[in-house]
Design a protein around this motif. Structure first.
Motif, mmCIF file in Angstrom:
data_model
loop_
_atom_site.group_PDB
_atom_site.id
_atom_site.type_symbol
_atom_site.label_atom_id
_atom_site.label_comp_id
_atom_site.label_asym_id
_atom_site.label_seq_id
_atom_site.Cartn_x
_atom_site.Cartn_y
_atom_site.Cartn_z
ATOM 1 N N ARG A 25 -2.835 -1.217 1.671
ATOM 2 C CA ARG A 25 -2.224 0.107 2.954
ATOM 3 C C ARG A 25 -4.014 1.012 3.044
ATOM 4 O O ARG A 25 -3.825 1.423 4.097
ATOM 5 C CB ARG A 25 -1.486 1.040 2.466
ATOM 6 C CG ARG A 25 -0.156 -0.026 2.273
ATOM 7 C CD ARG A 25 0.710 1.237 2.925
ATOM 8 N NE ARG A 25 0.850 1.863 1.166
ATOM 9 C CZ ARG A 25 2.198 1.436 0.488
ATOM 10 N NH1 ARG A 25 2.423 -0.101 0.396
ATOM 11 N NH2 ARG A 25 1.433 1.740 -0.513
ATOM 12 N N GLN A 28 -6.358 -0.676 4.896
ATOM 13 C CA GLN A 28 -5.778 -0.753 6.239
ATOM 14 C C GLN A 28 -5.680 -2.698 6.312
ATOM 15 O O GLN A 28 -6.335 -3.259 7.288
ATOM 16 C CB GLN A 28 -6.102 -0.499 7.269
ATOM 17 C CG GLN A 28 -6.587 0.775 7.412
ATOM 18 C CD GLN A 28 -7.192 1.176 8.667
ATOM 19 O OE1 GLN A 28 -7.178 0.983 9.653
ATOM 20 N NE2 GLN A 28 -6.932 2.828 9.097
ATOM 21 N N GLU A 29 -5.496 -3.253 5.108
ATOM 22 C CA GLU A 29 -5.019 -4.368 5.072
ATOM 23 C C GLU A 29 -3.710 -5.305 4.912
ATOM 24 O O GLU A 29 -3.302 -4.572 4.770
ATOM 25 C CB GLU A 29 -6.113 -5.237 3.595
ATOM 26 C CG GLU A 29 -7.756 -5.140 4.017
ATOM 27 C CD GLU A 29 -7.944 -6.021 5.408
ATOM 28 O OE1 GLU A 29 -7.819 -7.354 5.047
ATOM 29 O OE2 GLU A 29 -8.751 -5.268 6.024
ATOM 30 N N LEU A 55 -11.293 4.947 7.261
ATOM 31 C CA LEU A 55 -10.401 4.834 6.285
ATOM 32 C C LEU A 55 -10.621 6.137 5.306
ATOM 33 O O LEU A 55 -11.371 6.166 4.584
ATOM 34 C CB LEU A 55 -11.144 4.044 4.726
ATOM 35 C CG LEU A 55 -10.801 1.903 6.043
ATOM 36 C CD1 LEU A 55 -11.445 1.227 4.942
ATOM 37 C CD2 LEU A 55 -9.829 2.075 6.474
ATOM 38 N N SER A 183 -1.845 6.654 -1.706
ATOM 39 C CA SER A 183 -1.383 5.188 -0.257
ATOM 40 C C SER A 183 0.161 5.196 -1.385
ATOM 41 O O SER A 183 0.832 4.130 -1.098
ATOM 42 C CB SER A 183 -1.878 4.128 -1.145
ATOM 43 O OG SER A 183 -1.396 2.846 -0.115
#
Length: 253
Positions: A25, A28-29, A55, A183
């Motif tokens: 997360r 952003q994968e 990011l 996260s």
């Protein structure tokens, strides 16, 4: 400490998935790709993530290599990813290798670190200590600690923090701890002990107490120590943290 067999005996499969999802997360994968790769230990996979200024948890002017369970993650500028592609994980994880690859961009080391996570911790009784969450107590503690221990982040800048002292008016803070929420599901722990109180077990006590607070809040505790730090390794082992990975980072001019 060996960089092999990070997956065994290690963290439970369910908590490995929580950890990997948190890292995914933040980058952003797709977390599912991390999970699938982690469950195929005979075919270790490296994920290459180009530096991205959008990011929130990552600096685009750095390169970071993480070995975590059965996967590895390399974050950095595209030219750095290209230069590192044919280098084995064991070699790439060395500070000297990262600095060599980044030499032309004025690379400086941010250190080699060990990543620990905890599922269960021992109980420590704090009935004889005064626990507070006041910034003024944190500042008193930082003033009684070596500057190198507080330069990266003040304790009261964390999402949650507290200090301990003996009962009594004007008692000096002995130690402090806290954590940031990473996260949504991981608590990144930090511990600080005053110079005069070191070697008495307060660091271990504070690490356990902060980990307990994380768990109460539904977070999985994460503790990071410098590679070769006997104190950090002992604290982590005493509290029941499990060695799960390594991180090497550099920054560019």
């Amino acid at each position: 400490m060996s960089k092999h067999d990070l997956n065994s005996p290690g963290l439970s499969s369910a908590n490995q998935r929580i950890v990997l999802s948190a890292w995914a997360r933040s980058l952003q994968e797709d977390a599912a790709s991390f999970h699938v790769a982690n469950e195929e230990p005979t075919n270790r996979r490296r994920f290459e993530i180009p530096a991205d200024p959008t990011l929130e948890d990552w600096d685009p002017h750095t390169a970071t290599f993480i070995q975590l369970f059965n996967i590895s993650i390399l974050y950095g500028p595209q030219w750095f990813l290209d230069a590192a592609r044919d280098i084995d994980d064991e070699v790439l994880g060395l500070e000297s290798t990262m600095l060599r690859l980044g030499y032309g961009a004025g690379a400086r080391s941010l250190g080699e670190e060990v990543l620990y996570y905890a599922e269960d911790i021992p109980f420590y009784d704090d009935a004889r200590l005064n626990v507070t969450s006041q910034s003024r107590d944190v500042r008193r503690l930082e003033a009684a600690s070596p500057p190198d221990d507080t330069i990266s982040m003040p304790l009261d800048a964390l999402d949650h923090f507290f200090t301990i002292a003996a009962f009594g008016q004007g008692a000096e803070p002995i130690a402090g701890a806290g954590y940031d929420v990473f996260s949504d599901t991981v608590g990144q722990l930090m511990v600080l002990v005053s110079a005069a109180q070191r070697g008495k077990g307060y660091g271990t006590f504070m690490l356990a107490r902060a980990a307990e607070e994380c768990m109460f809040d539904g977070l999985l505790p994460q503790f990071v120590a410098q590679v070769g730090s006997e104190i950090g390794e002992k604290m982590a082992n005493d509290v029941g943290f499990l060695l799960c990975g390594y991180r090497t980072s550099i920054t560019f001019d």
